[in-house]
Every structure is written in C-alpha cells, then in structure tokens.
Design an enzyme around this catalytic site. Structure first.
Site, PDB file in Angstrom:
ATOM      1  N   THR A 162       0.855  -1.188   0.000  1.00  0.00           N
ATOM      2  CA  THR A 162       0.000   0.000   0.000  1.00  0.00           C
ATOM      3  C   THR A 162       0.895   1.244   0.000  1.00  0.00           C
ATOM      4  OG1 THR A 162      -1.677  -1.251   1.200  1.00  0.00           O
ATOM      5  CG2 THR A 162      -1.864   1.133   1.323  1.00  0.00           C
ATOM      6  N   ASP A 206      -8.592  -9.489   0.933  1.00  0.00           N
ATOM      7  CA  ASP A 206      -9.093  -8.655   2.033  1.00  0.00           C
ATOM      8  C   ASP A 206     -10.521  -9.045   2.430  1.00  0.00           C
ATOM      9  OD1 ASP A 206      -6.885  -7.209   2.718  1.00  0.00           O
ATOM     10  OD2 ASP A 206      -7.429  -5.391   1.643  1.00  0.00           O
TER      11      ASP A 206
HETATM   12  N1  GLY Z   1      -5.164  -3.959   1.247  1.00  0.00           N
HETATM   13  C1  GLY Z   1      -4.886  -3.043   2.254  1.00  0.00           C
HETATM   14  C2  GLY Z   1      -6.109  -2.481   2.864  1.00  0.00           C
HETATM   15  O1  GLY Z   1      -6.978  -2.049   2.140  1.00  0.00           O
HETATM   16  O2  GLY Z   1      -6.252  -2.484   4.052  1.00  0.00           O
END
Ligand code: GLY
Length: 616
Positions: free
Chosen positions: A415, A457
């Site tokens: 990220t 996720d």
């Molecule tokens: N994939 C990182 C987040 O959205 O928390």
C-alpha cells in the site's frame, strides 16, 4: 537497454541524488518546511510530480492525482493502476464553489463471478493471494479521473505527464523495492511453477529475484497505458485496449474477471461520500468511513484515549508534572518513565477495543449493516475507557462489542499513502493499494502493470486461516460488486476550517495504529509536529493475535525507543514481540506563523524512504 535509455536512467539517478524541489536546492531530507504547498509521498519522484503541479498553479487534487499516477510507476510493489484506493479532500470555497469536504471511494470490487464461496471452493489454497482469482476490479483510474474532473483544475495530459515521463525513464531500485522483491521472490522459490505463470513480474519487476539497490527498473509499457489514459480517459482503461489486455491476462490464468466487469466500473466503481467526521481535543478529523475500517478504528482509539485522559483531573495531571496538555505525549518525557508506560498501556488497550470491533462488525455498508453510529459514539468510548484496567491487560473476550461468530484481523503490506496541502489550504489525503507486495503477481504485460490481490481482504474461507493465519466475520464475505474491508486511513485534521495535519500510512492493519500514533504525536506533543508524528517509535496491537508489537530501536527517529517499555508492558500482562517497521506514514503539518504566515512541514517515513517536495 538502448544508449538513449541508459542516458535517461543516469539522468534520473542524478535527479534522485540531488533532489529537485520546486524552489531553492536543499539536501533531500525526510522532512522539510514549505510555504506555498507541500507533497509527501513514499517515493521522491512522486512527490516531485505533485510539486510540479503546484508550481503550475494546480491545486491539491491536481498534485495528488499526478503523484498517484507516478506512484503507479515508481512504487509498483505497493499500488498502481491495477489497484484501488480512497481519497479524502478538503478544499476552501471559491467565488464559484462552496468549501469541499468529501471522500472518494475507488476501492476494488469483487467481479460478478465472486459469490461468498468463490475462493472457498477453489482447489488452490493460495487462490485468494496469487493469480487471476485474487484480482478484484481495479478502481484507481476511475477514482483519480473522477477526482480530477470534479475537483482538479488542470487537464488530464498535464497531470499524467510526470507519470508518463517516469515510466519512460524507469526508476532506481531503493531499499524498500529490494526488500519487496526479496519478499515476493519467496513465493517463486516455494512454487517454481510461478516463474512461468507470472513470467512478466518475475523477469521485469523482480529481475529473477536479483535486484540490488541502485539497479534501474524500466517498464516503458506502462507509459503506453498512461498515454492512452491521458488521451482517451476512462474508456482506455475500462472498455478500450487496456480493458481487453486485462481480461486477456486474467483469462490466461483461468480467472473470471471479464471485460463486462471492467465496463461496469466507471459509474459504479467510484462512490463519493461524506467523510467520517469527529472531534478530537478541539480539532475536527475527516477520515474514511466503511468499507474502510480505518476511520471507525481511528475514532475509537482517539475517543478512548481522550476519555481515559479526562478521567484524570487537572489537579492530578499537574501533580504528575510530566502530564503535559496532551494525553499521549511521551516524546518529551526524559527516558521511559512509569507515566510513559501507563500512557502506552492505555493506547494499546484502546487499539485492542478498536481492532476487536473492526474484526467483528466492519464490512462494506452497501451490502451489510455496519453499526457505525454505535462504534463512533463518545458514550461508547467512555464505556470502553472505563473497562481499561491501568494495571493489567485483559483476556481477548473483554474487548469491543461481542458478536457470536469468531473474528480476527488480518495484515498486509502493498500500500502507499500520499499527503498534499496547497498554497490556498486545499488538502488531500490519499491511500492506495494493490494489497500484498506486487499484488496478485499477475501483470498485464502489454501495459506493464500489476493486478491487485484485493480479494484476500475478504473473508475467503469461513472458519479457515487466511494469508496471515487469521479469519474475519461473515459480513466480509465476497459478493459481486462488493468491496473488501480495508484498513486504509487517509485523514485530514482541521483546526477551525484550516487543515492542520494531513496524514495516512501503508502497512495493512498497522496503518490504523500508525495513523493513530501519528495524530497523537502531532496534536498532543510539544516537538515539531509532522516529523514527530512520522519519526517516533511505534507499537501495534490488533487484538488477535494477543501480542504487542514494539518497533526495534532502529525505528526511533524522534524521541525514545520503546524497547525499554517491554518490561513495563509485560508486568501488565502483555505478550510483547520486537517488530520491524509498524506502518509507513506520509504527513504534512500546517500552522500560522506570526512572522512568515502559513507554514507546512512535510515528512516522509524513513521506514520506506520517501522524500517530500514542495514550493518554498
Ligand atoms: N489492502 C490493504 C487495505 O486495504 O487495508
């Protein structure tokens, strides 16, 4: 490599080594003061791209969009046009427009084929992480162009120009890139068939696992994609040649995301919403509502901390002498005292409550009911604060609001966060992701970018371990068009109507704890705000596993290391573990100086190696 390209890469190296602020030259530093606009990205070239837009008279949104497209090139391990993100915007009013306070959600969505058992039924236990079935519909291009069109001032070609130039030039592998290659290479070592399956990523991004600091990484194919986006806008990516190339890449790896999924995205893929707004010690905080868990968790942590602090009377605080105006200021305490340990314990207990609620209750509110009002209420925070025992930590079941099903939090890493403030007080906090480092490992070879693995996720297998040996609540099961729960926490702190802090981080669930600590240090501390928020050592607790992560000594760039806190924490019953970096923050603090007018301190996290840029 052609001689021309070699010369360009050499030029880029020189630029990186010298720094290129749009103002008087200065040695590149992790933090710097600007007067007329600042950009903090986790890569210097992206900060420069944003600053170049400010220098052209663009606003914070122009700068953020240019920086984000550039990050797609220079941080391909973290984010990019194959991913998604969130942007929180605060712009002052103009003659033709009232002030703007808004949040743009361009998180990836599950494709039409992805029902609740989509990945649970897959024979490959790694299908949620690697390869085409892990890919959710990318939202970044739709989100950035939406933000630019509604709130920017410059044209598409101008804001995309720095990213196109960066893609043509290539970039220099830094320590974070090399560490990311090392991490991704482990998957190739464990499963040698990945070398053929994810050939482009292995050869072109990972250099067969042999990248060294200083190596040039040149993927000019992405310049073609960015050029098409500059020329044709959304259609290039969602219905035109890039969409066709994405669907070919996915089909070649037996995935189900189709060109129809992509074509549906421009309208449905961007959701504009009111930011989550709450007060903390006289400041107004604008942050991301669900499907991010970040805003709710940040609100809970700060709410509990504030409620815990106010339980001590002013007289008690004065008697303690070390109790400054702020609740959590341990940076100014000499060494690591009993009082510092108590504050740290309160913060960790607040994190445990917030993460327990994150895991049990949070998901995409377009699909399930999320009790946001309850979780963000001051009454609830006071109740949670009352449950904190300052002498010991409690069993896991004592945290948050219980729910029947089991639920745990997950962590991930790929990220990137960027913060911008322009000369007029316009502010943008933008966090974007492709989820794990190098996302799904599946690239779109014609256009040189990597597709996300955001499907991981979601809760992908009920009752089973996910990538990090954890599970989540059924609310976060996949469904067509649903967005997976996120930890991204792009945040703007206002003092009155003026932005005082713009902050966010990368690092999976550690984003939340990093941002909370960054805000606390910036608002409660008495040392320069942004560098304190970025550079202080950090802790993390995500409720389950029931372990406090304490950053090792090398990560204390400001104030004391927290390593010496371990004994105090253990005496309170915490299990502690020494950890590497807990999140990577990019932050800008802004204040009115009596002599010089508005000043901004932009700080980039040394943990990831970015540098700020701006107009001095
Ligand atoms: N994939 C990182 C987040 O959205 O928390």
């Amino acid at each position: 490599m052609s001689r021309y390209r070699e010369a360009l890469v050499l030029l880029l190296c020189l630029v990186l080594l010298c720094g290129c602020d749009a103002g008087p030259r200065a040695a590149p530093s992790f933090h710097a003061i600007y007067r007329h606009g600042a950009v903090a990205c986790d890569h210097h070239v992206a900060s420069e791209a944003g600053a170049a837009m400010l220098a052209k008279g663009g606003n914070a949104v122009d700068a953020a969009v240019a920086a984000s497209f550039t990050l797609s090139v220079v941080r391909p391990q973290s984010c990019g046009i194959g991913g998604g993100g969130f942007m929180v915007i605060s712009l002052p009013g103009t003659a033709t427009r009232p002030p703007v306070r808004t949040a743009i959600n361009y998180r990836e969505q599950a494709p039409a084929a992805a029902g609740p058992d989509y990945l649970a039924l897959h024979a490959d236990l790694n299908a949620s992480k690697f390869g085409a079935c892990a890919v959710a519909i990318p939202g970044t291009v739709a989100g950035l162009l939406y933000a630019l069109e509604r709130y920017g001032t410059l044209d598409r070609a101008t804001v995309l120009a720095p990213a196109i130039a960066a893609a043509e030039l290539g970039f220099i592998a830094d320590e974070h890139y090399v560490a990311s290659v090392k991490e991704a290479s482990k998957s190739f070592a464990d499963r040698p068939e990945y070398i053929e399956r994810f050939h482009f990523t292995w050869e072109r991004f990972l250099h067969r696992g042999k990248v060294k600091v200083g190596d040039p990484i040149v993927i000019p194919e992405q310049a073609t994609a960015l050029g098409l986006i500059a020329r044709d806008g959304l259609t290039a990516f969602y219905t035109g040649p890039i969409a066709e190339a994405i669907s070919r890449a996915v089909a070649s790896d037996a995935g189900d995301l189709t060109i129809d999924d992509l074509a549906g995205t421009p309208g449905d893929g961007v959701r504009e919403t009111a930011p989550m707004t709450f007060e903390y010690r006289g400041h107004t905080i604008l942050t991301m509502p669900p499907p991010s868990s970040g805003g709710v968790a940040l609100c809970e942590i700060l709410g509990i901390v504030e409620a815990s602090c106010s339980r001590r009377t002013l007289v008690e605080r004065r008697a303690a002498e070390q109790w400054h105006e702020g609740c959590m200021d341990w940076l100014t305490i000499e060494g690591f005292s009993d009082e510092s340990a108590r504050r740290l314990h309160v913060l960790l207990e607040a994190m445990k409550h917030a993460f327990a609620d994150r895991a049990r209750w949070l998901a995409d509110p377009a699909f399930v009911e999320v009790p946001t009002t309850h979780l963000t209420s001051a009454v609830y925070h006071r109740e949670l604060a009352e449950r904190i025992d300052s002498s010991r930590t409690l069993p896991s079941g004592s945290y948050g609001t219980p729910r029947q099903e089991g639920a745990h939090a997950l962590q991930d890493a790929g990220t990137s966060h960027l913060s911008v403030i322009d000369a007029h007080g316009g502010a943008v906090a933008c966090t974007e992701t492709i989820n794990l480092v190098f996302g799904s490992l599946l690239a779109v070879p014609e256009y040189g970018f990597i597709l996300n693995n955001e499907m991981d996720d979601f809760l992908t297998r009920r009752g089973s371990a996910n990538a990090f040996d954890l599970t989540q609540s059924d609310s976060n099961l996949p469904a067509p068009g649903k967005q997976p729960l996120s930890s991204m926490t792009p945040t703007i702190v206002l003092l009155g109507d003026e932005p005082a802090v713009v902050i966010g981080a990368s690092g999976g669930p550690r984003i939340i704890s990093a941002v909370a600590q960054g805000v606390l240090h910036a608002l409660d501390g008495s040392v320069p705000m942004a560098w304190a928020g970025v550079g202080a050592a950090r802790v993390h607790h995500q409720w389950i596993p029931d372990v406090v992560l304490v950053e090792s000594g090398e990560f204390a760039f400001v104030g004391p290391t927290l390593v010496s806190a371990r004994d105090d924490l253990q005496a309170r019953g915490h299990v502690t573990e020494t950890s590497g970096a807990i999140g990577n923050i990019q932050m800008i603090g802004r204040w009115l100086d009596a002599q010089r007018g508005w000043l901004m301190e932009a700080a980039c996290d040394p943990r990831k190696g970015g540098r700020p840029a701006g107009i001095r």
